[in-house]
Design an enzyme around this catalytic site. Structure first.
Site, mmCIF file in Angstrom:
data_model
loop_
_atom_site.group_PDB
_atom_site.id
_atom_site.type_symbol
_atom_site.label_atom_id
_atom_site.label_comp_id
_atom_site.label_asym_id
_atom_site.label_seq_id
_atom_site.Cartn_x
_atom_site.Cartn_y
_atom_site.Cartn_z
ATOM 1 N N LYS A 21 0.852 -1.345 0.192
ATOM 2 C CA LYS A 21 -0.004 -0.055 0.121
ATOM 3 C C LYS A 21 0.922 1.368 -0.093
ATOM 4 C CE LYS A 21 -1.996 0.431 4.094
ATOM 5 N NZ LYS A 21 -1.920 1.450 4.811
ATOM 6 N N THR A 22 1.916 1.309 1.058
ATOM 7 C CA THR A 22 2.690 2.555 1.003
ATOM 8 C C THR A 22 3.409 2.932 -0.366
ATOM 9 O OG1 THR A 22 2.801 1.931 3.268
ATOM 10 C CG2 THR A 22 4.211 3.557 2.678
ATOM 11 N N ASP A 81 -4.109 8.119 2.703
ATOM 12 C CA ASP A 81 -3.623 6.976 3.109
ATOM 13 C C ASP A 81 -4.668 6.618 4.244
ATOM 14 O OD1 ASP A 81 -2.375 4.572 3.729
ATOM 15 O OD2 ASP A 81 -0.503 5.486 4.690
ATOM 16 N N GLU A 82 -5.052 5.162 4.706
ATOM 17 C CA GLU A 82 -5.643 4.743 5.747
ATOM 18 C C GLU A 82 -7.223 5.547 5.656
ATOM 19 O OE1 GLU A 82 -4.677 2.479 7.212
ATOM 20 O OE2 GLU A 82 -2.564 2.822 7.779
ATOM 21 N N GLN A 140 -9.322 -3.268 8.511
ATOM 22 C CA GLN A 140 -8.184 -2.562 9.299
ATOM 23 C C GLN A 140 -8.773 -1.131 9.836
ATOM 24 O OE1 GLN A 140 -3.826 -2.938 8.439
ATOM 25 N NE2 GLN A 140 -4.444 -3.789 6.123
ATOM 26 N N ARG A 158 0.732 -8.023 10.927
ATOM 27 C CA ARG A 158 2.106 -7.384 11.075
ATOM 28 C C ARG A 158 3.295 -8.283 11.050
ATOM 29 N NH1 ARG A 158 0.431 -3.542 9.215
ATOM 30 N NH2 ARG A 158 -1.329 -4.839 8.759
#
Length: 727
Positions: free
Chosen positions: A33-34, A217-218, A248, A599
């Site tokens: 994603k990043t 983002d997010e 998330q 994670r």
DNA sequence: GCATCGGATTTTTTT
DNA sequence: AATCCGATGC
């Protein structure tokens, strides 16, 4: 720049090279994603020739912003110059200071943190003669915060009962007081910004034009106010590029509203959605575990996550005797991994639901002499001496800040107590001026003011003169020099260093703060204070230290580690007791667990303890987390090593498969087969009288009954002690 | 105005 | 267990 895409899979390429226009990228954990976001920025600048200053990128944390900034700079070099990249709050702060003329506060407004808010609200509640038990500052502020996140001003604050009406009144006064203090809270930053964009076409067009491309983002964790800001900014060009993962979403309690995804799709009919489903982070085992957990949540778009990292170590479940044992075992296991397994200390992370859980772990690490990194928790900026020091600076910067003034006017004690302070407050109100301004005026010697102030004049005027001198310093010198002056003028050193060991620690904290301050030589006091308000402790984590990291599951979002421990897999902790009777909240707890699990790159260890110390102090038996039941058995390896293999009450089989073959106290009576009380039963209590049973449950042998009593409300009683009579 | 003592109280996550 | 608040005494 075209070869940028060579490093990406086809879904990622599609996302990075998507045409301009509203785009939604739904990205599973570990799906890059990043990477997609940073490459997208590089693509916009490098391929589509959009100047960086026309790009706005919003992240959830400052840390994420910093990371993204670094990566973008790596890709673009000088071309990245001028991009606006930061958290919503940081971006809003920038806009608000620029547009301060349109606000009820001036450019030098300060940002009130949670403590400041609490203090202010407490004062207001007292002034209104409201019962502090009924109107807890925290809960009132919570209601106000929720309202602001939903863009509800006092005018349209929903009132359904007496309490709402009171809260609305408090909300009005709270806002007035913030303005008088030339301050705003976190939520105001979003609310004001969205109002500016909504009400002033000029502002909307200015920023809409400036930010030709907006990346977020997010996105699943944005609230309505944040969505309104985005929608207004993108009103003309629709170039809104959103990245998120509804699985998330873990900030509902902070106003995050997953419906924003639907709102976006409704408001931007021509939007295009791209899925990122390949996971590059975790082994198949970990991914399967994660999917098993999250698939139990209803109302979600099922994603087909896959990885090429087949197999992998099984997930380990450790059942410890108690919470201390749990911490010891985690740390022992890490020590072993580091010394024998030659693992990097920093490849380990320990996650937990609540910050309080870090304490035992810290102690265990210290006993073992292992360094560790702790995110959040015992917050540096929350320490008294640090807050005091910052309050001095804040007062210098913005004399209207009454919270800071009250905080430091008698630190160290200089004979200005309640009486004097109230006199000052009263005179200030009389003159329709803030206390700080009144002090400054007193310092320059005003006979009328002195008359009003009476015998309190000398002490107050003296502090006023200090304040005036500091303000002069602030205009001429660097923040650090100002700081030194304040420390010297107040005799702060001697006050802090009271010869105790603690005093030494505290002084070191002050010095540490000064070190931070030095970094703001160039940018100045305003930038420093802004950073202090907006930079959470999350971001202060020293990256260089090669040590295991301890952090909450919330703080873990967006990070990854080779080895992850998730501790406290017990009911009431994960899922947290606060979420127990709310389906939505429970689903969020599950997502939180999912975030933690995903994670892990290589190895996941879950731990629980058979008993733990309750926040009240005594030991209590625990119940295994319901989430454990959803783990695929074939991916698990249990470990209850070294424990007796028989139950103290003679049973051979555990109640649940997660109960360790070990019972902590032989003296504990066997649990009664069923509860004596049932919901709906009429009962009588010696002091409360008649009542109706609402729930009854067994807690390690004791039956706990919740009974609703007329005139007394809901009470939780221990059946064996309460002598309830069934009617 | 300030220090000290004792009693009450304790809401998870964070920008 | 730990912290906070209020009352009390100096």
């Amino acid at each position: 720049m075209e070869d940028l895409l060579d490093f990406l899979n086809s879904q990622q390429q599609q996302a990075v090279a998507a045409p301009a226009g509203p785009t939604l990228v739904l990205a599973g954990p570990g799906s890059g994603k990043t990477r997609v976001l940073t490459y997208r920025i590089a693509y916009l600048v490098g391929v589509m020739n959009i100047p960086a200053y026309h790009i706005l990128a919003v992240t959830f944390t400052n840390k994420a912003a910093r990371q993204m900034g670094e990566r973008v700079t790596k890709l673009l070099g000088d071309q990245a110059e001028g991009i606006w990249l930061g958290t919503f709050h940081a971006i809003c702060g920038r806009i608000l200071r620029r547009e301060a003329d349109l606000l009820p506060v001036d450019r030098n407004f300060v940002i009130f943190d949670a403590d400041d808010q609490e203090t202010l609200m407490k004062n207001i509640i007292r002034e209104n003669n409201l019962d502090e038990k009924l109107f807890r500052p925290g809960s009132v502020l919570d209601a106000i915060s929720r309202a602001k996140n939903e863009l509800l001003t006092p005018d349209n604050f929903p009132v359904n009962n007496f309490r709402d009406d009171q809260v609305r009144r408090l909300y009005i006064q709270y806002q007035q007081r913030l303005v008088r203090n030339n301050a705003m809270d976190f939520d105001d930053m979003l609310l004001y910004t969205s109002q500016l964009l909504e009400d002033f076409p000029v502002v909307r067009e200015t920023y809409g034009h400036k930010f030709e491309h907006i990346l977020v983002d997010e996105f699943q964790d944005t609230n309505l106010a944040q969505y309104a800001i985005l929608r207004n900014l993108a009103r003309q060009h629709h170039n809104l590029y959103l990245v998120g993962d509804e699985d998330q979403s873990i900030y509902r309690w902070r106003g995050a509203d997953y419906r924003n995804i639907q709102r976006f799709q409704t408001d931007f009919k021509d939007s295009c959605t791209i899925l990122l489903e390949q996971n590059y982070r975790s082994t198949q085992t970990i991914l399967d575990t994660a999917v098993a957990i999250i698939d139990r949540n209803p109302n979600r778009t099922r994603k087909s996550l896959f990885t090429e990292r087949k197999g992998g170590d099984k997930v380990t479940l450790v059942v410890a005797a108690d919470d201390r044992d749990e911490a010891d075992r985690v740390v022992a296991s890490i020590r072993e991994g580091i010394t024998r397994g030659k693992q990097n200390p920093s490849s380990y992370a320990i996650m937990y639901r609540t910050n309080a859980q870090s304490r035992l772990l810290e102690e265990a690490f210290r006993r073992e002499g292992i360094n560790y990194r702790l995110v959040g928790a015992q917050r540096f900026y929350g320490r008294r001496e640090v807050k005091d020091a910052i309050a001095f600076l804040r007062l210098v910067y913005n004399p209207k800040d009454e919270i800071s003034l009250r905080r430091v006017i008698n630190v160290p004690p200089r004979g200005i107590g309640d009486k004097t302070l109230e006199k000052l407050a009263q005179v200030a109100t009389q003159l329709d001026r803030s206390m700080g301004e009144t002090l400054l005026e007193l310092a320059s010697g005003s006979p009328e003011l002195e008359a009003l102030m009476g015998r309190e004049t000398p002490r107050l005027a003296q502090f006023g003169r200090l304040l005036r001198d500091w303000r002069e310093q602030a205009s001429k010198n660097t923040p650090a020099i100002l700081f030194d002056r304040v420390v010297e003028d107040t005799g702060y050193t001697a006050y802090i260093q009271d010869h105790s060991e603690e005093g030494m620690d505290r002084w070191e904290n002050v010095l540490e703060l000064r070190a931070v301050l030095v970094e703001y030589d160039e940018q100045g006091l305003a930038a420093f204070l802004e950073a202090m308000a907006l930079v959470a402790d999350q971001d202060t984590l020293p990256d260089q230290l090669d040590a295991p990291t301890m952090l909450t599951l919330h703080a873990a979002k967006g990070l990854e580690f080779d080895q992850v421990f998730i501790t406290g897999l017990d009911e009431f902790l994960l899922p947290h007791s606060r979420s127990r009777d709310d389906e939505e909240a429970l689903a969020e707890e599950r997502r939180l667990f999912y975030v933690g699990v995903t994670r892990a790159r290589k190895k996941l260890t879950l731990t629980r303890a058979l008993r733990r110390r309750s926040p009240y102090g005594s030991f209590e038996a625990t119940i295994p987390s319901r989430f454990l039941d959803d783990l695929p058995t074939e991916l698990l390896q249990g470990s209850a090593r070294g424990l007796p293999s028989r139950f103290s009450d003679g049973r051979k089989e555990p109640y649940s498969r997660w109960e360790s073959p070990y019972f902590t106290s032989a003296a504990r009576p066997a649990e009664p087969a069923k509860t004596r009380f049932k919901a709906g039963m009429q009962v009588r209590h010696k002091t409360y009288g008649r009542g109706v049973v609402k729930t009854s449950r067994l807690d390690h042998g004791d039956e706990t009954v919740e009974v609703y009593f007329e005139g007394h409300g809901l009470k939780a009683l221990v059946a064996s002690l309460a002598k309830l009579e069934i009617l």
